[in-house]
Design a protein around this motif. Structure first.
Motif, PDB file in Angstrom:
ATOM      1  N   LEU A  95       0.826  -1.210   0.000  1.00 31.03           N
ATOM      2  CA  LEU A  95       0.000   0.000   0.000  1.00 31.03           C
ATOM      3  C   LEU A  95       0.856   1.254   0.000  1.00 31.03           C
ATOM      4  O   LEU A  95       0.527   2.242  -0.679  1.00 31.03           O
ATOM      5  CB  LEU A  95      -0.922  -0.013   1.224  1.00 31.03           C
ATOM      6  CG  LEU A  95      -1.864   1.181   1.382  1.00 31.03           C
ATOM      7  CD1 LEU A  95      -2.791   1.298   0.185  1.00 31.03           C
ATOM      8  CD2 LEU A  95      -2.672   1.053   2.673  1.00 31.03           C
ATOM      9  N   ASN A  96       1.963   1.223   0.735  1.00 28.06           N
ATOM     10  CA  ASN A  96       2.837   2.402   0.797  1.00 28.06           C
ATOM     11  C   ASN A  96       3.469   2.688  -0.561  1.00 28.06           C
ATOM     12  O   ASN A  96       3.592   3.852  -0.969  1.00 28.06           O
ATOM     13  CB  ASN A  96       3.918   2.181   1.856  1.00 28.06           C
ATOM     14  CG  ASN A  96       4.738   3.429   2.099  1.00 28.06           C
ATOM     15  OD1 ASN A  96       4.198   4.508   2.338  1.00 28.06           O
ATOM     16  ND2 ASN A  96       6.057   3.302   2.016  1.00 28.06           N
ATOM     17  N   GLU A  97       3.875   1.636  -1.268  1.00 25.51           N
ATOM     18  CA  GLU A  97       4.440   1.830  -2.609  1.00 25.51           C
ATOM     19  C   GLU A  97       3.413   2.423  -3.561  1.00 25.51           C
ATOM     20  O   GLU A  97       3.735   3.307  -4.364  1.00 25.51           O
ATOM     21  CB  GLU A  97       4.959   0.500  -3.144  1.00 25.51           C
ATOM     22  CG  GLU A  97       6.211  -0.020  -2.442  1.00 25.51           C
ATOM     23  CD  GLU A  97       6.635  -1.376  -2.949  1.00 25.51           C
ATOM     24  OE1 GLU A  97       5.859  -1.971  -3.748  1.00 25.51           O
ATOM     25  OE2 GLU A  97       7.726  -1.849  -2.576  1.00 25.51           O
ATOM     26  N   ALA A  98       2.172   1.950  -3.478  1.00 24.60           N
ATOM     27  CA  ALA A  98       1.119   2.502  -4.334  1.00 24.60           C
ATOM     28  C   ALA A  98       0.831   3.954  -3.978  1.00 24.60           C
ATOM     29  O   ALA A  98       0.593   4.794  -4.864  1.00 24.60           O
ATOM     30  CB  ALA A  98      -0.151   1.666  -4.198  1.00 24.60           C
ATOM     31  N   PHE A  99       0.875   4.287  -2.678  1.00 26.17           N
ATOM     32  CA  PHE A  99       0.613   5.659  -2.254  1.00 26.17           C
ATOM     33  C   PHE A  99       1.741   6.594  -2.689  1.00 26.17           C
ATOM     34  O   PHE A  99       1.493   7.724  -3.128  1.00 26.17           O
ATOM     35  CB  PHE A  99       0.451   5.710  -0.734  1.00 26.17           C
ATOM     36  CG  PHE A  99       0.065   7.061  -0.214  1.00 26.17           C
ATOM     37  CD1 PHE A  99      -1.194   7.574  -0.445  1.00 26.17           C
ATOM     38  CD2 PHE A  99       0.979   7.832   0.503  1.00 26.17           C
ATOM     39  CE1 PHE A  99      -1.550   8.822   0.026  1.00 26.17           C
ATOM     40  CE2 PHE A  99       0.634   9.077   0.968  1.00 26.17           C
ATOM     41  CZ  PHE A  99      -0.638   9.575   0.735  1.00 26.17           C
ATOM     42  N   SER A 118      -0.005  18.332  -6.684  1.00 22.18           N
ATOM     43  CA  SER A 118      -0.903  19.144  -5.868  1.00 22.18           C
ATOM     44  C   SER A 118      -1.710  18.263  -4.926  1.00 22.18           C
ATOM     45  O   SER A 118      -2.330  17.297  -5.351  1.00 22.18           O
ATOM     46  CB  SER A 118      -1.855  19.938  -6.781  1.00 22.18           C
ATOM     47  OG  SER A 118      -2.617  19.050  -7.575  1.00 22.18           O
ATOM     48  N   SER A 119      -1.690  18.604  -3.648  1.00 23.14           N
ATOM     49  CA  SER A 119      -2.406  17.919  -2.566  1.00 23.14           C
ATOM     50  C   SER A 119      -2.278  16.394  -2.645  1.00 23.14           C
ATOM     51  O   SER A 119      -3.258  15.691  -2.824  1.00 23.14           O
ATOM     52  CB  SER A 119      -3.890  18.298  -2.572  1.00 23.14           C
ATOM     53  OG  SER A 119      -4.499  17.894  -3.799  1.00 23.14           O
ATOM     54  N   PRO A 120      -1.037  15.880  -2.560  1.00 29.11           N
ATOM     55  CA  PRO A 120      -0.862  14.428  -2.666  1.00 29.11           C
ATOM     56  C   PRO A 120      -1.412  13.675  -1.470  1.00 29.11           C
ATOM     57  O   PRO A 120      -1.604  12.469  -1.543  1.00 29.11           O
ATOM     58  CB  PRO A 120       0.651  14.279  -2.761  1.00 29.11           C
ATOM     59  CG  PRO A 120       1.184  15.478  -2.033  1.00 29.11           C
ATOM     60  CD  PRO A 120       0.216  16.583  -2.311  1.00 29.11           C
ATOM     61  N   GLN A 121      -1.662  14.352  -0.346  1.00 33.01           N
ATOM     62  CA  GLN A 121      -2.153  13.671   0.844  1.00 33.01           C
ATOM     63  C   GLN A 121      -3.675  13.609   0.898  1.00 33.01           C
ATOM     64  O   GLN A 121      -4.236  13.208   1.895  1.00 33.01           O
ATOM     65  CB  GLN A 121      -1.629  14.406   2.095  1.00 33.01           C
ATOM     66  CG  GLN A 121      -0.105  14.513   2.177  1.00 33.01           C
ATOM     67  CD  GLN A 121       0.547  13.157   2.352  1.00 33.01           C
ATOM     68  OE1 GLN A 121      -0.081  12.242   2.840  1.00 33.01           O
ATOM     69  NE2 GLN A 121       1.808  13.043   1.957  1.00 33.01           N
ATOM     70  N   GLY A 122      -4.347  14.015  -0.153  1.00 34.68           N
ATOM     71  CA  GLY A 122      -5.800  14.048  -0.160  1.00 34.68           C
ATOM     72  C   GLY A 122      -6.412  12.663  -0.173  1.00 34.68           C
ATOM     73  O   GLY A 122      -5.756  11.651  -0.427  1.00 34.68           O
ATOM     74  N   ARG A 152      -7.077   5.970  -4.602  1.00 29.90           N
ATOM     75  CA  ARG A 152      -6.381   5.439  -5.772  1.00 29.90           C
ATOM     76  C   ARG A 152      -5.305   4.445  -5.362  1.00 29.90           C
ATOM     77  O   ARG A 152      -5.089   3.427  -6.027  1.00 29.90           O
ATOM     78  CB  ARG A 152      -5.772   6.589  -6.569  1.00 29.90           C
ATOM     79  CG  ARG A 152      -6.792   7.434  -7.317  1.00 29.90           C
ATOM     80  CD  ARG A 152      -6.118   8.525  -8.112  1.00 29.90           C
ATOM     81  NE  ARG A 152      -7.086   9.312  -8.877  1.00 29.90           N
ATOM     82  CZ  ARG A 152      -6.773  10.352  -9.642  1.00 29.90           C
ATOM     83  NH1 ARG A 152      -5.500  10.747  -9.727  1.00 29.90           N
ATOM     84  NH2 ARG A 152      -7.713  10.994 -10.304  1.00 29.90           N
ATOM     85  N   ALA A 153      -4.617   4.730  -4.272  1.00 31.01           N
ATOM     86  CA  ALA A 153      -3.593   3.800  -3.787  1.00 31.01           C
ATOM     87  C   ALA A 153      -4.220   2.482  -3.354  1.00 31.01           C
ATOM     88  O   ALA A 153      -3.682   1.399  -3.620  1.00 31.01           O
ATOM     89  CB  ALA A 153      -2.816   4.435  -2.634  1.00 31.01           C
ATOM     90  N   LEU A 154      -5.368   2.551  -2.681  1.00 31.11           N
ATOM     91  CA  LEU A 154      -6.065   1.329  -2.263  1.00 31.11           C
ATOM     92  C   LEU A 154      -6.517   0.511  -3.466  1.00 31.11           C
ATOM     93  O   LEU A 154      -6.381  -0.716  -3.486  1.00 31.11           O
ATOM     94  CB  LEU A 154      -7.274   1.694  -1.389  1.00 31.11           C
ATOM     95  CG  LEU A 154      -6.981   2.263   0.001  1.00 31.11           C
ATOM     96  CD1 LEU A 154      -8.270   2.728   0.662  1.00 31.11           C
ATOM     97  CD2 LEU A 154      -6.287   1.230   0.869  1.00 31.11           C
ATOM     98  N   CYS A 155      -7.030   1.177  -4.485  1.00 32.10           N
ATOM     99  CA  CYS A 155      -7.468   0.467  -5.695  1.00 32.10           C
ATOM    100  C   CYS A 155      -6.283  -0.150  -6.427  1.00 32.10           C
ATOM    101  O   CYS A 155      -6.385  -1.260  -6.965  1.00 32.10           O
ATOM    102  CB  CYS A 155      -8.219   1.422  -6.622  1.00 32.10           C
ATOM    103  SG  CYS A 155      -9.814   1.970  -5.976  1.00 32.10           S
TER     104      CYS A 155
END
Length: 342
Positions: free
Chosen positions: A217-221, A230-234, A240-243
């Motif tokens: 999950l961290n790699e996808a995030f 812009s606003s990567p922590q949104g 999207r990372a979970l998907c």
């Protein structure tokens, strides 16, 4: 056995290394068995309306059914022992089966048998299935290089199979064991004798551990952060990372559920056909096409038999429950992995 013991990879567990195309081979074998059952039934129904008995309408299909079961049992034992050289016997069998069915298919074409006859369609399906199984066998030779090559490919078993502490072997069993949960019998027998504890359950496989899923999950995030300045922590980046990390198993679970729901329509249709045919009080088929001295029935005539519909109803309900349980399992397992990753 053909080959030396040095080629056998030592595995602590009584499981196996999957050869290339493992799942595809099992799926094709299941479809092959179903088509052969249909061919046997078609031969029996066609023979029932003939004036004399024609054993050749269903006896070869019955022998092919036994041969298909033998082939999958043989493959299972070869895969368990990791002796790919012995698969050369299956290579010859699929080749001969493909050639003989092709000859039969061509013979039908020469005598004017077409798609309106069920036997023609079943023979064409068998040609395709035998050809695909032959291709799978050739692919095993190409990847593992166990024959016709000087240096066979050495395969190292996964770390989970080398660890005695890992007893959750669901990722490493064959497709039939996964579908029927046969691999759970060890836990069930142990729990029947005495209460099971964490030591009996053992360690989780590496792919199901929280650390492994966190890294995924961290790699996808991080990949989403690199894409969006812009606003990567949104919340959108998190979704999207979970998907990206867990979308494929969820999609597989959804596919299983859709297949189960579609098969749910087969039950009422089969029951309606059975009631309709029983209500008429006459279940005798009167085929019109006679070629090569025997009758050829159509798909509509075949499905107008109440006994055929009853057997089809049994298979569809069995397959529906299998897909439904597989959908539940994949969804629950993915949910646990996702929660551990978060």
């Amino acid at each position: 056995g053909w080959g030396s013991q040095s080629s056998k990879v030592h595995i602590h567990h009584s499981t196996w290394l999957h050869f290339p195309g493992h799942n595809l081979r099992w799926i094709l074998t299941f479809i092959l068995l179903f088509v052969l059952v249909c061919e046997i039934a078609e031969g029996i129904v066609s023979d029932g309306v003939s004036e004399s008995r024609h054993l050749h309408l269903y006896m070869p299909a019955g022998m092919a059914f036994l041969a298909a079961i033998t082939s999958v049992v043989y493959y299972h034992n070869i895969e368990t022992s990791n002796f790919p050289k012995l698969l050369i016997a299956l290579l010859f069998y699929w080749t001969l089966a493909f050639i003989t069915k092709t000859i039969k298919f061509v013979k039908f074409c020469d005598n004017g048998v077409g798609f309106s006859q069920l036997r023609f369609c079943l023979t064409g399906l068998l040609v395709v299935l035998y050809g695909m199984l032959l291709a799978v066998e050739i692919n095993v030779i190409r990847v593992r290089r166990y024959v016709f090559f000087k240096t066979p490919k050495e395969v190292k078993p996964p770390e989970d199979l080398q660890d005695l502490g890992v007893r959750f072997l669901q990722p490493f069993v064959n497709l039939l064991s996964k579908g029927t949960y046969w691999w759970m019998n060890t836990f069930i027998k142990t729990a029947h004798k005495k209460p099971i504890d964490l030591k009996t359950i053992g360690k989780l496989p590496i792919a199901m551990r929280a650390l492994t899923n966190y890294i995924r999950l961290n790699e996808a995030f991080e990949a989403q952060k690199n894409k969006r300045s812009s606003s990567p922590q949104g919340s959108r980046s998190i979704w999207r990372a979970l998907c990206c990390a867990f979308g494929r198993p969820l999609l597989l679970s959804s596919t299983f559920r859709i297949l189960a729901d579609l098969l749910g329509f087969a039950g009422p249709l089969c029951i309606s056909g059975i009631v309709h045919n029983v209500g008429k009080g006459n279940n005798t088929i009167r085929p019109q096409t006679k070629i090569l001295g025997v009758f050829f029935i159509s798909s509509q005539e075949f499905l107008s038999n109440a006994y055929v519909l009853a057997v089809l109803l049994f298979f569809t309900l069995l397959l529906q429950r299998t897909f439904l349980q597989a959908s539940y399992y994949v969804a629950i397992e993915t949910g646990i992995n996702l929660r551990g990753a978060i």
